[in-house]
Structure formats: structure tokens, C-alpha cells
Design a protein around this motif. Sequence first.
Motif, PDB file in Angstrom:
ATOM      1  N   UNK A  46       0.836  -1.208   0.000  1.00  0.00           N
ATOM      2  CA  UNK A  46       0.000   0.000   0.000  1.00  0.00           C
ATOM      3  C   UNK A  46       0.864   1.250   0.000  1.00  0.00           C
ATOM      4  N   UNK A  47       1.914   1.257   0.800  1.00  0.00           N
ATOM      5  CA  UNK A  47       2.765   2.442   0.901  1.00  0.00           C
ATOM      6  C   UNK A  47       3.571   2.679  -0.371  1.00  0.00           C
ATOM      7  N   UNK A  67      -3.445   9.138  -0.336  1.00  0.00           N
ATOM      8  CA  UNK A  67      -3.752   9.845  -1.578  1.00  0.00           C
ATOM      9  C   UNK A  67      -2.883  11.075  -1.816  1.00  0.00           C
ATOM     10  N   UNK A  68      -2.316  11.643  -0.767  1.00  0.00           N
ATOM     11  CA  UNK A  68      -1.514  12.856  -0.907  1.00  0.00           C
ATOM     12  C   UNK A  68      -0.140  12.580  -1.497  1.00  0.00           C
ATOM     13  N   UNK A  69       0.537  13.651  -1.858  1.00  0.00           N
ATOM     14  CA  UNK A  69       1.887  13.510  -2.404  1.00  0.00           C
ATOM     15  C   UNK A  69       2.900  13.163  -1.323  1.00  0.00           C
ATOM     16  N   UNK A  70       2.618  13.553  -0.091  1.00  0.00           N
ATOM     17  CA  UNK A  70       3.499  13.249   1.035  1.00  0.00           C
ATOM     18  C   UNK A  70       2.699  12.573   2.133  1.00  0.00           C
TER      19      UNK A  70
END
Length: 167
Positions: free
Chosen positions: A52-53, A97-100
Motif C-alpha cells: 500500500x505504501x 492519496x496525498x503527495x506526502x
Amino acid sequence: MVNFTRRRVIQIAGGFALTGVAGRWLAVPEAFAGQNGVPAEEVDDFLAVSRKLIMRDELDGNLANALVHASKLALDSFTEQLTRLKALLAEQPALLDGEQLDFGAAFAAEEALARNVLSGWYTGVVGSGDQAIYVTHINALSNQVVADKLVPTSFSYGPCGSWHRAP
């Protein structure tokens, strides 16, 4: 007398070789059976979280086993944190969902573990400071990402010292 000596030396060398091979064969099943003392379920949970990560389905199971083993040595309460992180990602998949990575203050411990998991896969190092454990270099994802263009660092392209000349 010379033939006897040569024959005897060859027999002794063969005996040492067979002893070494037999010793390795006997040690291999023992090493794989215990998987460094890491339960298979824990490796499966680690792989599920890692997929997932990292957003990759294909991850090396042997490296995952080594990373879990190192994480248990380098990180406090790794098993409990991994269980919480897995549950959190199942309940709130939007966190990825975010970029970070930003799980918020309420889930700071889970975010720290997620960063350690990512660091382990990409750099081959688990933990930090005095607790850091070096697991791999060549198999680290950072080297695999650029493997089509770059030879992993610390490997020589040519004769000794050839790296200092401009290409």
C-alpha cells in the motif's frame, strides 16, 4: 611415495570440501525454517502494508523477512505498531492519496512507522542513529528504480581509478 602423497592430499581436500558442503546443506533448512524468528503472518502483514505504501504489488519476500527482522531489533514495539498501521490503512485508505505522508497528529506513531517502512525498502536501512541496521544495498528499491541506467554505487565500471576521469 609422491603418488601416495598427492592422492592423500586430494582425499583430504575432497573431505574438507564435502564437509563444508554438508555443513551448508544442514544449515540451510534450519535457517529457512525459523525465518530469523519472524512469524510468517508478521511478514505477510508487513508486505500488505508495504504494498500500500509503495504502490507496488511485486516485492521481494526474502527482503521483507529481513526488513521485519531488522525492524523488530531497531524499532520499539514494532509488531504492535505494524498491526495498528495495517488497521489504519484499511480504515482510512485516503491517507495515502496525498503527495506526502501526513497522517496528522493523532496518528504520528503510525506515520513514523510508515516512514521507517519506506526507508527500509528504498535505502536498505532500518531505524536511525545508534539503532540503525543496514539490511541491503543492491536490493534496495532506490537502486532498482535506476538499475536500467546506473550501476549501483560502490561498483566499479572499469579499471581501478577510472572513475576520476571525465567521461
